[in-house]
Write a protein that holds these residues in place. Structure first.
Motif, short mmCIF file in Angstrom:
data_model
loop_
_atom_site.label_atom_id
_atom_site.label_comp_id
_atom_site.label_asym_id
_atom_site.label_seq_id
_atom_site.Cartn_x
_atom_site.Cartn_y
_atom_site.Cartn_z
N LEU A 148 0.78 -1.16 -0.04
CA LEU A 148 -0.04 0.09 0.02
C LEU A 148 0.94 1.34 -0.07
CD1 LEU A 148 -2.43 -1.13 2.92
CD2 LEU A 148 -3.04 -0.91 0.52
N GLY A 149 0.30 2.30 -0.59
CA GLY A 149 1.15 3.62 -0.68
C GLY A 149 2.22 3.74 -1.46
N GLN A 150 2.62 4.88 -1.65
CA GLN A 150 3.86 5.19 -2.45
C GLN A 150 5.09 5.50 -1.79
OE1 GLN A 150 3.32 5.03 -5.79
NE2 GLN A 150 1.12 4.54 -5.18
N GLN A 151 6.26 5.28 -2.44
CA GLN A 151 7.43 5.88 -1.83
C GLN A 151 7.49 6.97 -1.49
OE1 GLN A 151 10.42 4.46 -4.44
NE2 GLN A 151 10.42 2.15 -3.50
N GLY A 152 8.21 7.54 -0.06
CA GLY A 152 8.32 8.79 0.21
C GLY A 152 7.00 9.57 0.97
N GLU A 153 5.69 8.77 0.70
CA GLU A 153 4.64 9.40 1.27
C GLU A 153 4.29 8.34 2.54
OE1 GLU A 153 1.72 10.14 -1.76
OE2 GLU A 153 3.09 10.82 -3.10
N VAL A 154 3.46 9.12 3.62
CA VAL A 154 3.14 8.57 4.53
C VAL A 154 1.64 8.01 4.45
CG1 VAL A 154 2.28 9.03 7.07
CG2 VAL A 154 4.45 10.02 6.31
N GLU A 155 1.81 6.85 4.66
CA GLU A 155 0.46 6.07 4.49
C GLU A 155 -0.13 5.57 5.86
OE1 GLU A 155 -2.58 4.19 2.09
OE2 GLU A 155 -0.88 5.28 1.32
N VAL A 156 -1.50 5.90 5.99
CA VAL A 156 -2.36 5.77 7.33
C VAL A 156 -3.47 4.70 6.92
CG1 VAL A 156 -3.90 6.32 9.15
CG2 VAL A 156 -1.89 7.86 8.38
#
Length: 109
Positions: A58-66
């Motif tokens: 889940l999510g993208q490199q460099g971005e915080v994922e909740v």
């Protein structure tokens, strides 16, 4: 001498809760007396930021994922410990699942 008992705790996204629990139970975790598939679970939010070189589920490199996740606690004997952790990792969607392991002391008589 009785087998050592551990509390195995892990965090898993809602989408994979049953799949991971089933794998861990099939590997021998979750037995208490004459019961199996024993666990405690509570929903919460986890967060992470995939770094360079990661391959996030889940999510993208460099971005915080909740993410909505469950914290699952179960017990496992030393004899089943390696199999349970291997099964957890194979069934879990994350590249690096968060796993806690605590050795338990016997209860006083």
């Amino acid at each position: 001498m009785p087998d050592l008992i551990y509390k195995l705790c892990f965090y898993v996204p809602d989408t994979h809760l049953e799949q991971v629990k089933t794998a861990v139970f099939a590997a021998g975790a979750g037995h208490i007396g004459n019961y199996d598939c024993c666990a405690f679970q509570v929903r919460g939010e986890g967060q992470f930021r995939p770094l360079d070189g990661s391959q996030p589920f889940l999510g993208q490199q460099g971005e915080v994922e909740v993410v909505s996740e469950y914290r699952v606690e179960t017990i496992v004997t030393e004899a089943s410990l390696q199999a349970a952790i291997s099964a957890l990792r194979l069934a879990h969607p994350y590249e690096e699942p968060a796993i806690d392991l605590f050795r338990l002391e016997p209860l006083p008589a």
